[in-house]
Motif scaffolding. Structure first.
Motif, PDB file in Angstrom:
ATOM      1  N   ASP A   1     -23.585 -40.590  -9.502  1.00  0.00           N
ATOM      2  CA  ASP A   1     -22.614 -41.434 -10.192  1.00  0.00           C
ATOM      3  C   ASP A   1     -22.390 -42.792  -9.533  1.00  0.00           C
ATOM      4  OD1 ASP A   1     -22.239 -39.573 -12.094  1.00  0.00           O
ATOM      5  OD2 ASP A   1     -20.401 -38.732 -11.239  1.00  0.00           O
ATOM      6  N   SER A   2     -22.612 -42.911  -8.275  1.00  0.00           N
ATOM      7  CA  SER A   2     -22.197 -44.117  -7.553  1.00  0.00           C
ATOM      8  C   SER A   2     -22.889 -45.370  -8.075  1.00  0.00           C
ATOM      9  CB  SER A   2     -22.452 -43.961  -6.058  1.00  0.00           C
ATOM     10  OG  SER A   2     -23.833 -43.726  -5.817  1.00  0.00           O
TER      11      SER A   2
ATOM     12  N   GLN B   1     -21.492 -46.273 -11.532  1.00  0.00           N
ATOM     13  CA  GLN B   1     -20.123 -46.727 -11.395  1.00  0.00           C
ATOM     14  C   GLN B   1     -20.071 -48.147 -10.819  1.00  0.00           C
ATOM     15  OE1 GLN B   1     -18.389 -43.659  -9.013  1.00  0.00           O
ATOM     16  NE2 GLN B   1     -18.401 -42.152 -10.684  1.00  0.00           N
ATOM     17  N   SER B   2     -20.929 -48.392  -9.848  1.00  0.00           N
ATOM     18  CA  SER B   2     -20.988 -49.738  -9.265  1.00  0.00           C
ATOM     19  C   SER B   2     -21.449 -50.749 -10.295  1.00  0.00           C
ATOM     20  CB  SER B   2     -21.941 -49.748  -8.062  1.00  0.00           C
ATOM     21  OG  SER B   2     -21.469 -48.900  -7.043  1.00  0.00           O
TER      22      SER B   2
ATOM     23  N   PHE C   1     -10.093 -49.041 -13.700  1.00  0.00           N
ATOM     24  CA  PHE C   1     -11.425 -48.451 -13.538  1.00  0.00           C
ATOM     25  C   PHE C   1     -11.591 -47.694 -12.223  1.00  0.00           C
ATOM     26  CE2 PHE C   1     -15.904 -48.772 -12.175  1.00  0.00           C
ATOM     27  CZ  PHE C   1     -16.493 -48.041 -13.183  1.00  0.00           C
ATOM     28  N   PRO C   2     -11.235 -48.256 -11.077  1.00  0.00           N
ATOM     29  CA  PRO C   2     -11.393 -47.485  -9.830  1.00  0.00           C
ATOM     30  C   PRO C   2     -10.553 -46.208  -9.827  1.00  0.00           C
ATOM     31  CG  PRO C   2     -11.066 -49.803  -9.339  1.00  0.00           C
ATOM     32  CD  PRO C   2     -10.771 -49.621 -10.792  1.00  0.00           C
TER      33      PRO C   2
ATOM     34  N   VAL D   1     -12.394 -43.660 -11.987  1.00  0.00           N
ATOM     35  CA  VAL D   1     -13.589 -43.176 -11.291  1.00  0.00           C
ATOM     36  C   VAL D   1     -13.199 -42.170 -10.223  1.00  0.00           C
ATOM     37  CG1 VAL D   1     -15.434 -43.869  -9.725  1.00  0.00           C
ATOM     38  CG2 VAL D   1     -14.987 -45.206 -11.763  1.00  0.00           C
TER      39      VAL D   1
END
Length: 249
Positions: free
Chosen positions: A26-27, A30-31, A186-187, A190
């Motif tokens: 996911d990272s 997501q980034s 968003f953060p 996540v």
């Protein structure tokens, strides 16, 4: 609609993979999404600031052009008969005082001041009635009429900008606010750990974005607030006149 369904289906299928379900893949995505949101927010906010700031700058330029032409009218009539010169000078002083003390606050509320238009009409009528018997008088009369045309045009421009509903800027501001909210939400969606560094980062981000958006809202008002244009140029004109000269109300 079909593209939206296809993206949702692909996302659902991809999420069933063991690596995705475990969170290991996911990272990067997501980034990427975070970077896109950041870029969009920055671009929309930059466009908004440029256009909103331009409104205030245009008001200031129009006001300065008015004052310059007003001052020229005041001194051009030095060569005309004293009675007519006094009448025109009195009207220029009334105009500057009316704009500074009455029209400026009215425009800040979105309301034009019809008295200023009547003062322009009065100055124009006086200028048309000026004698043109000699070349000096003719030249002065023509210059005064040219100045009055500049005053009228600059005044109309200033009023139009000040009373405009700024729909385009409103849309950009709404996009900036939405972008700022997404930058914060968003953060959280996540998922962040409760580490002090993450908490401090989110607090700082929220404060920075909140202050930025507050200043952005202030830019919507070209005649007041920290970025507002004031009527000092008209007051400076009045202060520059010889002692004993005062506008009639």
């Amino acid at each position: 609609m079909l593209i939206t369904v296809a993206v949702a289906a692909v996302t659902l299928v991809s999420a069933r993979r063991e690596a995705v379900a475990a969170g290991g893949s996911d990272s990067d995505s997501q980034s990427f999404v975070g970077g896109v949101l950041n870029a969009l927010f920055t671009v929309v906010l930059a466009f908004y600031i440029v256009f909103a700031w331009q409104n205030g700058d245009d008001v200031e330029k129009a006001a300065q052009q008015e004052v310059n032409a007003l001052s020229d009218v005041h001194w051009q009539v030095a060569v005309v008969p004293a009675e007519q010169a006094a009448a025109l000078r009195s009207l220029t002083e009334q105009y500057a005082a009316r704009v500074a003390e009455h029209e400026w606050p009215a425009l800040d509320q979105g309301r034009p001041d019809e008295q200023v238009d009547r003062l322009i009409d009065g100055m124009r009528a006086e200028a048309i009635a000026l004698p043109a018997d000699t070349e000096v008088l003719k030249s002065a009369r023509e210059q005064v009429l040219t100045d009055l045309r500049k005053i009228d045009e600059s005044h109309r421009e200033r009023v139009d900008i000040s009373t405009d509903d700024q729909r385009f800027n409103v849309v950009l501001l709404a996009g900036s606010v939405l972008g700022g909210v997404l930058m914060i939400v968003f953060p959280l969606l996540v998922g962040l750990s409760a580490r002090p560094a993450n908490i401090a980062t989110m607090v700082l981000l929220t404060l920075t974005l909140g202050f930025t958006l507050y200043l952005s809202v202030q830019l919507m008002h070209p005649l007041h607030g920290p970025f507002g244009v004031d009527a000092d140029s008209f007051r400076t004109f009045l202060e520059s006149l010889p002692a004993g000269s005062s506008p009639a109300e």
